[in-house]
Design an enzyme around this catalytic site. Structure first.
Site, PDB file in Angstrom:
ATOM      1  CB  CYS A 109      57.619   1.722 -19.997  1.00 39.40           C
ATOM      2  SG  CYS A 109      59.301   2.011 -19.800  1.00 39.40           S
TER       3      CYS A 109
ATOM      4  CG  HIS B 125      60.923  -2.897 -21.815  1.00 46.60           C
ATOM      5  ND1 HIS B 125      59.400  -2.635 -22.142  1.00 46.60           N
ATOM      6  CD2 HIS B 125      61.051  -1.891 -20.655  1.00 46.60           C
ATOM      7  CE1 HIS B 125      59.091  -1.540 -21.534  1.00 46.60           C
ATOM      8  NE2 HIS B 125      60.227  -1.218 -20.809  1.00 46.60           N
TER       9      HIS B 125
ATOM     10  CB  CYS C 157      56.166  -0.088 -13.756  1.00 41.81           C
ATOM     11  SG  CYS C 157      57.378  -1.105 -14.354  1.00 41.81           S
TER      12      CYS C 157
END
Lengths: 315, 461
Positions: free
Chosen positions: B111, B404, B439
Site C-alpha cells: 500500500c 483504497h 501503512c
C-alpha cells in the site's frame, strides 16, 4: 417507424436496432427467393436512408472491443467501434427488397472513416445510412455504403464509407470501367508488392473471427468457422476486414489526434489461423507533430499483401 | 536499529543538524489527477490496471498540456498484478498521449507503492537527474490476476520440458482434480496466515480502541469527503471514468447510528469485544492516481503551478511476525524518526494525512504516540511522542470513505495534500506543512513531509 424527408431522399427511422443475424437470415431467404422465382432485382439503388436514434454504447461491450483490438479501455469510442454501432443500420439498407445486389457474399473492398471529434460512450447518437455510387468493376458491381453519426445537437461526429463488391454481378446499364479510377481493386494488385521490413507480427488464432463477431455483432458466417465459411464457398473462415483495420488503428496508437481519417484497402483475405506481418510508418510535420501513419499487412510466408491503409490528421 | 530506539540526539548526530535536502534543488508537486475510486465489482469491473492507470495519466496530461512531452520518468505500480504486466507503467505511457520516449518503471511496496514512487522520483529531481516526473499507482480488486494451483503449474512447466509423447503422458498423469482449483490472491500475510483485518484486530484490541471511536473516525471520513466534493475541492484533481464522477464508496448520508448497526467482521475470536466492521474498515476498491512532479525551473518554463515541495520521506518496518508490533504499526516508528531528522514535532503540522486502512490503524498509531511507555521503551524518547490536533486529521476524508485501491492511495493523498497546502500557504510565518503516513503489508510503512510552495516568506506562487 417514422420518416423524415431530406430533399429527394427519405429517411426511414427504425424503431429499434436491427438484428444482424435476422438480416443475414433474411438476406439468405431473399437470395433463395430470387433464385427460385427468377425475379429480376431492381436495377438502380434505393433512395431511402435508414436511421436510428438514441443509439448508445454498451460499456461492457465497449471494454471487450477495446481489449480485443488492443486499445486502452478509455471512455471514448474507437472509430472501429462506431463502425460496428452503425453496421446494423447500414446492413438494413442492403437488406431492402429494392436493393439490387445480393447482400450475402458481397466483398468489403475498402473502408474510410472520418472522425471529426471523439465520441464519449455516454453520448446518445443518431445514425443514418444509405447507399450511393453504384458503378461497374471488372469483377462485378461496386457500391458505397455510407453511414453518418450525429450527436444530440445534430453535429456530424463520424462518417464512414464502405465500398462493397458484388462479385460476378453485372447490372444492365452499369459499365465496366477499363481502369479503376478510385483505387478500389477487386482482382490482383496493380503493382507488384515487395514486403518491407515488418514492425510487428500478428498471430491470429482460428477463433479470431468468432471473437470479433462477439464484440462487433457481425456474425457473418464467413468469419465464424470452417464449416460456415465452406457453406459460402470459402476454403476456411476469414478474419473480418474491420478487425484487421481496427487493430492497425490501435497500433498507430494515441499519436493520432482527436480528428482523423482512417482508410483501409482490403486485397487478399486472411484465412484463419494466420500470421500477418505488419509495417507502420509514421510521418511528422516540420514541428515534429504526428501527421499520418501508413500501414500494410501481408502474409509473411507468401509475401502476398492482405491490406494497406492510413491514419491521417483531418483538417 | 533493531529496537527502533532512536533518540532525537542520536538522530541529529547521525544525520547532522541540517535537513538532508539542504544543498539540493527542490522537487515540487505541480498537480495530480486520479479517476474516482470504485468499489470492487462496480463501474470498473472489466477495466484492467493498465486501462485505469492510462485513464488517470491521460487526464493529467490533458490538465497540464503534456501531450507529446518527453518527461524525465514515470513510476507507478500495482499490488495485485499479473506477471504478464511486468511493464505496466511503461505500457500505460505507450498508450498515453505522452511522448513514447518517456521512460518508466514499475515499483511495488504494497500500500506504500504510490508514496514511494513520489519519494523516489522527487529524489531524482532533487539530485538533478531528471526535471519532471509522474508518480502514481493503480489497483484492481475486480480484475485481480488468478494463478493456477502449484500442482497444475508444476505439471504445465514439466510438460513444456518433456520431449516425447510417453514423457508428456507421464507428466499429465500426475494431475489431480484438486490441481484444477485456481489460486486467487488474498490479503493474508504469508508468514502468519492472518488476514490484514485479523492482524489489525489484534492491534486494535491491544491499544483498547473502542468501537465508538472507530465509527466516529469513519463517519468523519465520509462527512469530510462529501463536503470536499460539494465545495468542488476535487474538480482539478479528478477526471471521470466509466461514468463515475465521485468515489462510489462515499456515503454522504451515513450516520453514527447507521455505522453502529453493522456487525463486526474481524477479531471475533479474540476473547475481547469485536469492534471492526465493514463500516470502519476499507472496502476492496478499483482505481488509479497520478502526481506530476518537477523542478521549479521545469514548472516555471511551462507556466505550471507549484503547489508544494516534497521535503523528506522515511520508511520503517516492524517485526510483526511473532507479535512484537502490530502489522500496520510501522508508521508509528517512521514518523518520529522523520520528524527528528527534520527538527520537527507533531505541533509543527497543519495537516495530517494518516491513511485509513482501518479506523483502528489510525487510532492505534495515535494511541501509541500518546503513550508514555511506548515513547520511552520503543521510541527511546523521554516520554510520549505527542498528540495531534484531531481537527487537522484527514480534513478532506480518507480511505474509509474514498476507498483504497492499494497502490493508488499514495498518489491520491499527495495530490490532495499538496492542494490543501497551497490553499493554506503560510501559517505563523512559516510555510503550511503536512504529514503523510501510510501503512503497508509486510509490517512496513512509508511517511513523508510536504510543505506549501513557496517556502520563502513573502513570495507568492
Amino acid at each position: 417507424m417514422s420518416t423524415d424527408t431530406d430533399g429527394s431522399r427519405q429517411t426511414v427511422f427504425l424503431p429499434e436496432a436491427p438484428s444482424l443475424s435476422m438480416l443475414y437470415l433474411n438476406a439468405a431467404a431473399t437470395a433463395a427467393r430470387r433464385r427460385i422465382s427468377g425475379a429480376r432485382p431492381a436495377t438502380g439503388l434505393p433512395d431511402a436512408r435508414h436511421g436510428l436514434r438514441g443509439v448508445k454504447a454498451d460499456v461492457e461491450k465497449l471494454t471487450a472491443f477495446q481489449h480485443l483490438l488492443g486499445e486502452t479501455a478509455g471512455d471514448f469510442l474507437p472509430s472501429g467501434f462506431i463502425h460496428a454501432l452503425a453496421f446494423p443500420v447500414a446492413m438494413s439498407v442492403l437488406n431492402r427488397d429494392d436493393f439490387p445486389l445480393p447482400l450475402l457474399g458481397m466483398i468489403h473492398l475498402r473502408n474510410r472513416a472520418d472522425q471529426y471529434r471523439a465520441v464519449h460512450f455516454s453520448e446518445s447518437l443518431e445514425i443514418v445510412a444509405w447507399v450511393e455510387n453504384l458503378r461497374g468493376h471488372r469483377a462485378g458491381s461496386l457500391v458505397d455504403l455510407v453511414a453518418e453519426v450525429r450527436d444530440n445537437d445534430g453535429v456530424l461526429r463520424w462518417k464512414g464509407v464502405s465500398s462493397y463488391l458484388a462479385k460476378g454481378f453485372f447490372l444492365p446499364g452499369v459499365d465496366k470501367p477499363g481502369v479503376d479510377t478510385d483505387g478500389v481493386q477487386g482482382g490482383g494488385p496493380e503493382t507488384p508488392f515487395s514486403p518491407p521490413v515488418p514492425t510487428a507480427l500478428w498471430a491470429l488464432g482460428v477463433d479470431t473471427g468468432r471473437n470479433y463477431a462477439g464484440v462487433s455483432g457481425d456474425f457473418n458466417p464467413i468469419h465464424l468457422s470452417v464449416l460456415s465459411a465452406k457453406a459460402l464457398g470459402l476454403k476456411r473462415s476469414i478474419a473480418h476486414g474491420m478487425y484487421l483495420a481496427s487493430r492497425a488503428l490501435a497500433e498507430v496508437g494515441p499519436a493520432r489526434s482527436e480528428a482523423f481519417t482512417w482508410e483501409v484497402m482490403f486485397e487478399a483475405p486472411v484465412f484463419l489461423p494466420a500470421r500477418v506481418s505488419l509495417e507502420i510508418s509514421t510521418s511528422r510535420s516540420a514541428g515534429g507533430h504526428w501527421d499520418r501513419s501508413d500501414f500494410t499487412g501481408w502474409n509473411p510466408r507468401s509475401g502476398r499483401r492482405h491490406f494497406r491503409g492510413s491514419v491521417a490528421t483531418l483538417d | 536499529m533493531p529496537e527502533a530506539a532512536l533518540s532525537p540526539e542520536e538522530g541529529h548526530e547521525q544525520q547532522g543538524q541540517h535537513a538532508p535536502h539542504a544543498g539540493v534543488r527542490k522537487a515540487v508537486v505541480i498537480g495530480g489527477n486520479r479517476i474516482p475510486f470504485a468499489r470492487s465489482g462496480g463501474a470498473y469491473t472489466r477495466s484492467s490496471n493498465q486501462d485505469m492507470l492510462t485513464a488517470a495519466l491521460d487526464g493529467l496530461i490533458a490538465r497540464f498540456g503534456l501531450q507529446e512531452e518527453r518527461l524525465g520518468e514515470v513510476a507507478a505500480g500495482a499490488v495485485l498484478k499479473h506477471s504478464r504486466h511486468f511493464n505496466l507503467t511503461r505500457e500505460a505511457v505507450l498508450g498515453s498521449a505522452l511522448s513514447a520516449e518517456t521512460p518508466a518503471y514499475d515499483l511495488q511496496q504494497a500500500c506504500a507503492t504510490g508514496l514511494e514512487t513520489v519519494l523516489g522520483l522527487a529524489n531524482k529531481i532533487k539530485l538533478g537527474q531528471i526535471d519532471s516526473a509522474v508518480a502514481g499507482g493503480v489497483d484492481s480488486a475486480s480484475d485481480a490476476p488468478i494463478a493456477v494451483s502449484e500442482g497444475l503449474r508444476e505439471v504445465l512447466l514439466d510438460l513444456n520440458r518433456a520431449k516425447t509423447l510417453p514423457a508428456r503422458l507421464k507428466v499429465l498423469s500426475r494431475l489431480r482434480p484438486k490441481d484444477i482449483a485456481p489460486d486467487a490472491p488474498d490479503t493474508g500475510e504469508p508468514r502468519t496466515g492472518l488476514s490484514m483485518g485479523e492482524h489489525q484486530a489484534l492491534t486494535t484490541a491491544q491499544w483498547k480502541i473502542t468501537r465508538e471511536a472507530q465509527d466516529e473516525l469513519a463517519y468523519n471520513s465520509h462527512r469530510n469527503l462529501a463536503a470536499a466534493y460539494d465545495r468542488g475541492f476535487f474538480d482539478d484533481l479528478l477526471t471521470p471514468y466509466r461514468g463515475l464522477t465521485r468515489d462510489s464508496n462515499l456515503r454522504p448520508d451515513t450516520s453514527l447510528e447507521k455505522l453502529a448497526t453493522l456487525k463486526p467482521v474481524f477479531g471475533k475470536t479474540l476473547g475481547t469485544e469485536a469492534t471492526m466492521t465493514a463500516g470502519n474498515s476499507t472496502p476492496l476498491t478499483d482505481g488509479a492516481a497520478t502526481v506530476l512532479l518537477g523542478s521549479e525551473e521545469w514548472a516555471d518554463e511551462r507556466g505550471l503551478p507549484k503547489l508544494a515541495t516534497i521535503v523528506d520521506g522515511e520508511a520503517a518496518a516492524v517485526d510483526f511476525v511473532h507479535g512484537k508490533d502490530g502489522l500496520l504499526m510501522a508508521p508509528a516508528f517512521a514518523v518520529p524518526r522523520l520528524l527528528a531528522r527534520n527538527g520537527l514535532t507533531l505541533a509543527d503540522f497543519d495537516f495530517f494525512e494518516i491513511h485509513e486502512a482501518f479506523a483502528g490503524t489510525v487510532l492505534s498509531t495515535l494511541a501509541a504516540w500518546e503513550d508514555e511507555d511506548f515513547g520511552r521503551s520503543r521510541l527511546g524518547l523521554p516520554g510520549a511522542f505527542g498528540s495531534i490536533d484531531r481537527s487537522r486529521l484527514n480534513v478532506n476524508g480518507s480511505s474509509l470513505a474514498a476507498g483504497h485501491p492499494f497502490a493508488a492511495t499514495g498518489g491520491r493523498i499527495v495530490a490532495s495534500l499538496a492542494k490543501m497546502l497551497h490553499d493554506r500557504r503560510r501559517v505563523d510565518g512559516r510555510p503550511a506543512r503536512g504529514l503523510i503516513s501510510i501503512c503497508a503489508a509486510g509490517g512496513q510503512g512509508v511517511v513523508a513531509v510536504l510543505e506549501a510552495y513557496p517556502a520563502a516568506e513573502g513570495v507568492q506562487a
